[in-house]
Scaffold this active site. Structure first.
Site, PDB file in Angstrom:
ATOM      1  CG  HIS A 102     -41.838 -12.879 113.744  1.00 44.85           C
ATOM      2  ND1 HIS A 102     -40.908 -13.716 114.306  1.00 44.85           N
ATOM      3  CD2 HIS A 102     -43.034 -13.644 114.230  1.00 44.85           C
ATOM      4  CE1 HIS A 102     -41.236 -14.737 114.731  1.00 44.85           C
ATOM      5  NE2 HIS A 102     -42.568 -14.693 114.812  1.00 44.85           N
ATOM      6  CE  LYS A 153     -43.553 -22.622 122.144  1.00 49.30           C
ATOM      7  NZ  LYS A 153     -43.677 -21.610 120.948  1.00 49.30           N
ATOM      8  NE  ARG A 209     -45.548 -19.459 110.510  1.00 50.30           N
ATOM      9  CZ  ARG A 209     -45.125 -20.024 111.383  1.00 50.30           C
ATOM     10  NH1 ARG A 209     -43.532 -19.927 111.424  1.00 50.30           N
ATOM     11  NH2 ARG A 209     -45.547 -20.456 112.497  1.00 50.30           N
ATOM     12  CB  SER A 223     -38.210 -18.522 115.483  1.00 45.64           C
ATOM     13  OG  SER A 223     -38.887 -17.498 115.439  1.00 45.64           O
TER      14      SER A 223
HETATM   15  P1  ADP Z   1     -45.950 -18.404 119.120  1.00 44.48           P
HETATM   16  O1  ADP Z   1     -45.137 -19.206 120.211  1.00 44.48           O
HETATM   17  O2  ADP Z   1     -47.042 -17.685 119.763  1.00 44.48           O
HETATM   18  O3  ADP Z   1     -46.651 -18.966 118.030  1.00 44.48           O
HETATM   19  P2  ADP Z   1     -44.085 -17.161 117.350  1.00 44.48           P
HETATM   20  O4  ADP Z   1     -43.266 -16.300 117.444  1.00 44.48           O
HETATM   21  O5  ADP Z   1     -43.837 -18.618 116.631  1.00 44.48           O
HETATM   22  O6  ADP Z   1     -45.066 -17.107 118.830  1.00 44.48           O
HETATM   23  O7  ADP Z   1     -45.233 -16.471 116.288  1.00 44.48           O
HETATM   24  C1  ADP Z   1     -45.962 -15.423 116.826  1.00 44.48           C
HETATM   25  C2  ADP Z   1     -46.838 -14.952 115.608  1.00 44.48           C
HETATM   26  O8  ADP Z   1     -46.334 -14.553 114.557  1.00 44.48           O
HETATM   27  C3  ADP Z   1     -47.885 -16.111 115.233  1.00 44.48           C
HETATM   28  O9  ADP Z   1     -49.187 -15.595 114.859  1.00 44.48           O
HETATM   29  C4  ADP Z   1     -47.215 -16.882 114.266  1.00 44.48           C
HETATM   30  O10 ADP Z   1     -48.140 -17.386 113.157  1.00 44.48           O
HETATM   31  C5  ADP Z   1     -46.666 -15.526 113.389  1.00 44.48           C
HETATM   32  N1  ADP Z   1     -45.458 -15.763 112.612  1.00 44.48           N
HETATM   33  C6  ADP Z   1     -44.552 -16.618 112.921  1.00 44.48           C
HETATM   34  N2  ADP Z   1     -43.729 -16.711 111.751  1.00 44.48           N
HETATM   35  C7  ADP Z   1     -44.403 -15.903 110.672  1.00 44.48           C
HETATM   36  C8  ADP Z   1     -43.751 -15.543 109.476  1.00 44.48           C
HETATM   37  N3  ADP Z   1     -42.728 -16.144 108.864  1.00 44.48           N
HETATM   38  N4  ADP Z   1     -44.561 -14.744 108.683  1.00 44.48           N
HETATM   39  C9  ADP Z   1     -45.868 -14.315 109.490  1.00 44.48           C
HETATM   40  N5  ADP Z   1     -46.174 -14.488 110.522  1.00 44.48           N
HETATM   41  C10 ADP Z   1     -45.552 -15.438 111.347  1.00 44.48           C
END
Ligand code: ADP
Length: 157
Positions: free
Chosen positions: A16, A40, A89, A127
């Site tokens: 992130h 969630k 990803r 996460s």
């Molecule tokens: P959501 O529940 O909205 O998917 P996340 O926190 O899982 O929330 O992800 C938020 C954003 O960050 C999404 O666009 C996701 O694809 C991106 N994201 C999650 N993990 C990574 C990572 N390792 N590298 C880059 N982007 C990521």
């Protein structure tokens, strides 16, 4: 131009953070917006996640951290933001993200979704993976910011 980077961030990872750091090069301001999602069951409260993100983005003055409930496009409009920033990803992300981007387009014609491809070294990172490793006492300091390492360790200790 203002971009909103919405997500769960439960917790924020280096993946992130990489998207945020690259986002501020492209946009004047990036608002990292933690979504309160009643569907969630998060590990950390919205307030805690906001605090975690504030702490690890202190070096980026163009970043604002906030939380919201409701539709992302409504939140974007409220902040005069024309861009939703998302990270991609793997192929499975693409399907979900494209569907979301198309849906958002039907809700707000003038809001664009911009995707940034993840750095190769973080493409496996999520996460939920972090939480699994932390739960069993595995090393996570190469995957999440220091303040998040501490929070996860104290949660699982
Ligand atoms: P959501 O529940 O909205 O998917 P996340 O926190 O899982 O929330 O992800 C938020 C954003 O960050 C999404 O666009 C996701 O694809 C991106 N994201 C999650 N993990 C990574 C990572 N390792 N590298 C880059 N982007 C990521």
């Amino acid at each position: 131009m203002i971009a909103i980077y919405p997500g769960s961030f439960d917790p924020i990872t280096f993946g992130h953070l990489d998207i945020i750091e690259r986002g501020v090069v492209l946009f004047e301001k990036v608002i990292v917006a933690v979504l309160y999602n009643p569907n969630k069951q998060p590990l950390f409260s919205v307030e805690k996640r906001v605090e975690q993100i504030i702490q690890c983005t202190r070096h980026l003055p163009q970043v604002e951290v906030d939380s919201f409930v409701g539709l992302t496009v409504d939140y974007a409009k409220l902040h005069q933001a024309k861009v939703l920033l998302r990270g991609l990803r793997v192929l499975s992300d693409f399907e979900k993200e494209l569907q979301m981007a198309h849906t958002n387009k039907t809700l707000a014609e003038d809001v664009e979704t911009v995707f940034l491809a993840t750095k190769k070294e973080y493409s496996f990172l999520s996460s939920s993976t972090i939480k699994e490793i932390a739960q069993f006492g595995g090393p996570i300091s190469h995957l999440v910011p220091e303040n998040v390492v501490k929070d996860l360790q104290s949660y699982y200790s």
